[in-house]
Design a protein around this motif. Structure first.
Motif, mmCIF file in Angstrom:
data_model
loop_
_atom_site.group_PDB
_atom_site.id
_atom_site.type_symbol
_atom_site.label_atom_id
_atom_site.label_comp_id
_atom_site.label_asym_id
_atom_site.label_seq_id
_atom_site.Cartn_x
_atom_site.Cartn_y
_atom_site.Cartn_z
ATOM 1 N N MET A 1 1.279 2.178 8.336
ATOM 2 C CA MET A 1 -0.139 0.945 8.448
ATOM 3 C C MET A 1 -1.466 1.462 9.300
ATOM 4 O O MET A 1 -0.237 1.277 10.780
ATOM 5 C CB MET A 1 0.049 -0.359 7.840
ATOM 6 C CG MET A 1 -1.125 -1.373 8.002
ATOM 7 S SD MET A 1 -0.904 -2.791 7.215
ATOM 8 C CE MET A 1 -0.351 -3.288 9.142
ATOM 9 N N SER A 2 -2.336 2.036 9.167
ATOM 10 C CA SER A 2 -3.132 1.607 10.891
ATOM 11 C C SER A 2 -3.680 0.554 11.501
ATOM 12 O O SER A 2 -4.472 -0.384 10.176
ATOM 13 C CB SER A 2 -3.907 2.714 10.686
ATOM 14 O OG SER A 2 -3.875 3.731 10.085
ATOM 15 N N GLN A 3 -3.870 -0.171 11.878
ATOM 16 C CA GLN A 3 -4.151 -1.487 13.104
ATOM 17 C C GLN A 3 -5.245 -0.802 14.049
ATOM 18 O O GLN A 3 -4.507 -0.436 15.164
ATOM 19 C CB GLN A 3 -3.740 -2.180 12.627
ATOM 20 C CG GLN A 3 -3.656 -3.546 13.097
ATOM 21 C CD GLN A 3 -2.504 -4.752 12.241
ATOM 22 O OE1 GLN A 3 -1.565 -3.973 12.773
ATOM 23 N NE2 GLN A 3 -2.482 -5.665 12.525
ATOM 24 N N PHE B 1 -7.757 -0.721 9.125
ATOM 25 C CA PHE B 1 -8.235 0.345 8.747
ATOM 26 C C PHE B 1 -7.591 1.402 8.213
ATOM 27 O O PHE B 1 -6.280 0.797 8.140
ATOM 28 C CB PHE B 1 -9.258 1.619 10.267
ATOM 29 C CG PHE B 1 -8.153 2.442 11.080
ATOM 30 C CD1 PHE B 1 -8.463 3.287 10.653
ATOM 31 C CD2 PHE B 1 -7.490 1.470 12.160
ATOM 32 C CE1 PHE B 1 -7.508 4.047 11.874
ATOM 33 C CE2 PHE B 1 -6.876 2.097 12.959
ATOM 34 C CZ PHE B 1 -6.592 3.241 12.652
ATOM 35 N N TYR B 2 -8.523 2.633 7.475
ATOM 36 C CA TYR B 2 -7.418 3.639 6.845
ATOM 37 C C TYR B 2 -7.815 4.960 6.620
ATOM 38 O O TYR B 2 -9.090 5.064 7.677
ATOM 39 C CB TYR B 2 -7.925 3.348 5.599
ATOM 40 C CG TYR B 2 -8.836 3.018 4.563
ATOM 41 C CD1 TYR B 2 -9.738 4.345 4.494
ATOM 42 C CD2 TYR B 2 -9.428 2.034 4.249
ATOM 43 C CE1 TYR B 2 -10.805 4.525 4.155
ATOM 44 C CE2 TYR B 2 -10.898 1.569 4.489
ATOM 45 C CZ TYR B 2 -11.563 2.756 4.057
ATOM 46 O OH TYR B 2 -12.686 2.507 3.706
ATOM 47 N N THR B 3 -6.608 5.198 6.571
ATOM 48 C CA THR B 3 -7.076 6.852 6.970
ATOM 49 C C THR B 3 -7.632 7.799 5.840
ATOM 50 O O THR B 3 -7.412 6.793 4.723
ATOM 51 C CB THR B 3 -5.879 8.108 7.794
ATOM 52 O OG1 THR B 3 -5.116 7.866 6.210
ATOM 53 C CG2 THR B 3 -5.251 7.100 8.703
ATOM 54 N N GLU C 1 -7.892 -3.839 2.247
ATOM 55 C CA GLU C 1 -6.877 -4.480 2.374
ATOM 56 C C GLU C 1 -6.222 -3.692 0.749
ATOM 57 O O GLU C 1 -4.888 -3.435 0.458
ATOM 58 C CB GLU C 1 -6.529 -6.205 1.910
ATOM 59 C CG GLU C 1 -6.633 -6.623 3.672
ATOM 60 C CD GLU C 1 -6.842 -8.165 3.324
ATOM 61 O OE1 GLU C 1 -6.295 -8.813 4.343
ATOM 62 O OE2 GLU C 1 -7.374 -8.686 2.081
ATOM 63 N N ALA C 2 -7.214 -3.474 -0.254
ATOM 64 C CA ALA C 2 -6.919 -3.291 -1.783
ATOM 65 C C ALA C 2 -6.596 -1.068 -1.078
ATOM 66 O O ALA C 2 -5.521 -0.976 -1.835
ATOM 67 C CB ALA C 2 -8.211 -3.009 -2.334
ATOM 68 N N VAL C 3 -7.312 -0.244 -0.581
ATOM 69 C CA VAL C 3 -7.529 0.120 -0.217
ATOM 70 C C VAL C 3 -5.783 0.870 0.531
ATOM 71 O O VAL C 3 -4.747 1.165 0.048
ATOM 72 C CB VAL C 3 -8.075 1.491 0.808
ATOM 73 C CG1 VAL C 3 -7.694 2.833 1.224
ATOM 74 C CG2 VAL C 3 -8.698 1.630 0.091
ATOM 75 N N LEU C 4 -4.953 0.383 1.067
ATOM 76 C CA LEU C 4 -3.960 0.449 2.118
ATOM 77 C C LEU C 4 -2.413 -0.274 0.916
ATOM 78 O O LEU C 4 -1.610 0.399 0.824
ATOM 79 C CB LEU C 4 -3.968 -0.418 3.019
ATOM 80 C CG LEU C 4 -4.649 -0.296 4.817
ATOM 81 C CD1 LEU C 4 -4.591 -1.136 6.070
ATOM 82 C CD2 LEU C 4 -4.707 1.103 4.298
ATOM 83 N N THR C 5 -3.475 -1.125 0.101
ATOM 84 C CA THR C 5 -1.792 -1.781 -0.737
ATOM 85 C C THR C 5 -2.150 -0.719 -2.162
ATOM 86 O O THR C 5 -0.730 -0.141 -2.443
ATOM 87 C CB THR C 5 -2.475 -2.741 -1.430
ATOM 88 O OG1 THR C 5 -2.731 -3.929 -0.846
ATOM 89 C CG2 THR C 5 -1.536 -3.040 -2.621
#
Length: 412
Positions: free
Chosen positions: A1-3, A10-12, A83-87
């Motif tokens: 997880m990116s933080q 954030f997301y990659t 949050e939706a993308v990372l989930t």
């Protein structure tokens, strides 16, 4: 997880790609909620107007919202887009969030048997493009200077379809009239059974051969047209608006009727991928993108910018395919790191036909989602949508008066 150091997530690009691959609303909901099966669809027992379909879509009819798992998680569960993308990417693990309306504890049900996804097949291009030109120019007010290159580059085209039949591929080139059709309804299967023959599908888009040929019982486009002349089938001439991936392959197609009177027909071709929606290209030096809801609104906005000398005439214009669909924008931004500005031009939705202002709600959502990374500007149409603005500016008459003019109108 990116933080980030300040704690924000954030997301990659890799995480976004995984999220898009896992964006089936049905699969996500089955893993977290007790759904009720009704035929090949599922509903939420607490909200009988909430429907999940095998193609991964989600509809909450009483609220006028829909989309994929990303949209479901944001609208119903209250998650942020990140949050939706990372989930969905599998990098953010959290217990099921309570939805915005109180729900009792639920027990996940096992997923239904997986069905083979319907492949995306390019619709059959009509021999003539005259209805499309007349419809877009005389009924919608789009300029010939914009229509002609879009036809040439196949961003738009006139296609033919047959009621109760589905195009399944091509047996050769367009010049061979090689489109193949199979029945899509039981009653139509009975009607055309005597005319079905075994043929091989060699391509889905007449350009790229399939790795393995597939044999199907079908009729050709010309045979279907002859059956229409005999009254067995109904042939329709419609407008197709296409979206392409970065390699120039068609991945999305929105179909609509070209009648100006009566109830219209709209559909996305089965297998369409809204990650690659309709896009009007901009100039190379453009650092921003304009967002609208539909392809016709994209064309209208480009014409309006050209007519008024707006600098936004150089911007690419992306048609999301609906106010509540954001996957196309995310894909576009991931592939265009040079973009620094997003101009939101979603519909006003105050024509009395919309219970909720989806455009206004989506605008606020997109501002919150992208406001920390991009310069956001908002341009709300003075009328219900940008095509209404263009028609008013050009003095286009109401449909009932247009019908009195000598405009060739196809069957819808």
């Amino acid at each position: 997880m990116s933080q980030r150091k300040n704690g924000t997530l954030f997301y990659t690009k890799e995480e976004l790609d995984r999220a898009i691959e896992n964006s089936s609303a049905l699969e996500y909901a089955l893993s977290r909620y007790q759904l009720k099966r009704a035929g090949n669809r599922y509903t939420m027992p607490e909200h009988d107007s909430m429907v999940f379909t095998p193609d991964g879509k989600w509809f909450w009819n009483s609220h006028g919202v829909y989309g994929n798992a990303l949209d479901f998680m944001q609208i119903y569960e209250g998650k942020s887009y990140v949050e939706a993308v990372l989930t969905l990417a599998g990098t953010l693990h959290s217990p099921p969030m309570q939805a915005q309306e109180t729900l009792p504890p639920v027990t996940p049900t096992p997923p239904a048997p997986t069905q083979e996804p319907v492949p995306f097949v390019l619709p059959e291009m009509d021999k003539s493009q005259k209805y499309v030109f007349a419809y877009l120019h005389k009924t919608r007010g789009i300029s010939p200077q914009l229509i002609r290159p879009l036809l040439k580059d196949r961003h738009i085209m006139q296609v033919r379809q047959f009621v109760g039949m589905r195009i399944c591929g091509y047996a050769g080139s367009e010049q061979d009239n090689a489109a193949l059709y199979i029945p899509s309804r039981p009653d139509m299967e009975e009607a055309v059974r005597p005319y079905l023959q075994e043929r091989q599908i060699v391509s889905r888009d007449v350009l790229h051969p399939l790795p393995e040929k597939k044999t199907v019982l079908c009729v050709t486009g010309e045979e279907a047209s002859q059956l229409a002349q005999q009254g067995i089938l109904q042939e329709k001439h419609r407008l197709a608006m296409l979206g392409y991936d970065t390699e120039g392959n068609a991945q999305y197609c929105s179909i609509r009727s070209m009648n100006s009177i009566g109830k219209g027909f709209k559909m996305d071709m089965p297998g369409s991928n809204k990650q690659w929606p309709f896009l009007l290209p901009g100039s190379i030096e453009a650092k921003g993108v304009v967002i609208v809801e539909s392809p016709i609104e994209a064309m209208s906005y480009r014409d309006l910018c050209t007519m008024t000398g707006s600098p936004y005439k150089k911007y690419p214009i992306l048609a999301l395919g609906g106010a509540n669909v954001s996957v196309g924008l995310e894909s576009f931004l991931a592939n265009h790191p040079e973009i620094s500005e997003i101009r939101l031009g979603l519909n006003r939705d105050d024509d009395g036909k919309h219970k909720e202002k989806a455009g206004e709600r989506a605008t606020e959502h997109l501002k919150q989602t992208y406001g920390d990374r991009y310069q956001i500007s908002v341009h709300v149409p003075a009328e219900n949508d940008w095509n209404d603005v263009l028609k008013k500016l050009r003095g286009i008459q109401p449909p009932e008066l247009q019908q009195q003019r000598n405009i060739p109108m196809p069957q819808r």
